[in-house]
Motif scaffolding. Structure first.
Motif, PDB file in Angstrom:
ATOM      1  N   PHE A 169     -90.389  23.471 -39.615  1.00  0.00           N
ATOM      2  CA  PHE A 169     -91.154  22.458 -40.325  1.00  0.00           C
ATOM      3  C   PHE A 169     -90.304  21.890 -41.465  1.00  0.00           C
ATOM      4  O   PHE A 169     -89.340  22.512 -41.901  1.00  0.00           O
TER       5      PHE A 169
ATOM      6  N   GLN B 126     -87.503  14.637 -45.698  1.00  0.00           N
ATOM      7  CA  GLN B 126     -88.159  13.881 -44.633  1.00  0.00           C
ATOM      8  C   GLN B 126     -88.939  12.675 -45.165  1.00  0.00           C
ATOM      9  O   GLN B 126     -89.654  12.013 -44.421  1.00  0.00           O
TER      10      GLN B 126
ATOM     11  N   ALA C 189     -96.148  18.495 -40.620  1.00  0.00           N
ATOM     12  CA  ALA C 189     -94.776  18.796 -41.042  1.00  0.00           C
ATOM     13  C   ALA C 189     -93.897  19.288 -39.898  1.00  0.00           C
ATOM     14  O   ALA C 189     -92.807  19.811 -40.125  1.00  0.00           O
ATOM     15  N   LYS C 190     -94.344  19.118 -38.661  1.00  0.00           N
ATOM     16  CA  LYS C 190     -93.582  19.613 -37.512  1.00  0.00           C
ATOM     17  C   LYS C 190     -92.316  18.788 -37.290  1.00  0.00           C
ATOM     18  O   LYS C 190     -92.322  17.570 -37.436  1.00  0.00           O
ATOM     19  N   THR C 191     -91.237  19.467 -36.929  1.00  0.00           N
ATOM     20  CA  THR C 191     -89.994  18.786 -36.578  1.00  0.00           C
ATOM     21  C   THR C 191     -89.846  18.797 -35.059  1.00  0.00           C
ATOM     22  O   THR C 191     -90.774  19.166 -34.336  1.00  0.00           O
TER      23      THR C 191
ATOM     24  N   THR D  90     -90.599  13.981 -38.788  1.00  0.00           N
ATOM     25  CA  THR D  90     -91.715  14.919 -38.669  1.00  0.00           C
ATOM     26  C   THR D  90     -92.882  14.234 -37.964  1.00  0.00           C
ATOM     27  O   THR D  90     -92.989  13.006 -37.965  1.00  0.00           O
TER      28      THR D  90
END
Length: 205
Positions: free
Chosen positions: A168, A174, A160-162, A156
């Motif tokens: 997310f 993660q 919380a971005k993937t 991430t």
């Protein structure tokens, strides 16, 4: 639409049939969750890494004695964690050994341990066994779709971005460091806020 991945991670287990019978009845994978149940009792920790040393050190707050069981004759833990554990009077080490059977009538009261070099087996009388040999993130279904590290944890960034826009991730899926309910809840809040902001940015009701 957006997706928040929160599939978590599971503890690696010993692979013994008797594990099922004693989970929650003397067998645990979380010292901070269950350690206080074993006040003034002999217990053991399986593992040789930093997590195992952290568990063992934490458990000395409650236990009468903590035996660290490791399949090798040297620890994988960092030098500072090794020193802390080895200097603690409540911690003993059982080298070159692996648990082969959990024993007890309803609750755990001991384990059979095998020396991997000699093949000899012996019994260790304990009330609690904590398994600390690692975790496996529940990300198999996402392989090839989201960026992961070498252990399978989702990467991430910027919260919380993937690696996929609009997707997310939060919690243990993660996080291979903290693995606590409170940190998972916090990252869940972050993911929810990030997802809401992303939906607003793309003009979705």
């Amino acid at each position: 639409r957006t997706v928040i991945v929160s599939t978590g991670a599971r503890s690696k287990m010993l692979g013994l049939e008797s594990e099922r019978r004693f989970m929650g009845r003397g067998l645990s994978t979380c010292a901070t969750c269950d350690g206080f149940f074993f006040s003034d009792q002999p217990i053991a920790v399986v593992g040789g890494g930093d997590s195992a040393m952290e568990e063992a050190l934490f458990l000395t707050r409650f236990a009468e004695k903590v035996t660290v069981i490791h399949r090798r004759d040297t620890l994988r833990a960092s030098k500072i964690m090794q020193e802390r554990a080895q200097k603690n009077d409540k911690i003993e080490f059982l080298w070159d050994s692996v648990p082969v059977e959990l024993e007890g009538d309803g609750r755990l009261d001991g384990i059979r341990v095998r020396n991997v070099k000699s093949g000899e087996e012996s019994r260790l009388d304990i009330s609690g066994l904590f398994v600390a040999i690692g975790h496996v993130p529940n990300t198999a279904i996402l392989a090839g779709h989201l960026d992961m590290d070498e252990a399978g944890y989702l990467r991430t960034h910027d919260g919380a971005k993937t690696s996929v826009e609009g997707v997310f991730a939060c919690g243990d899926v993660q996080d291979h460091v903290y693995r606590q309910a409170i940190t998972a809840a916090g990252s869940g809040c972050m993911a929810a806020i990030d997802a809401e902001r992303w939906l607003e940015s793309v003009g979705t009701d």
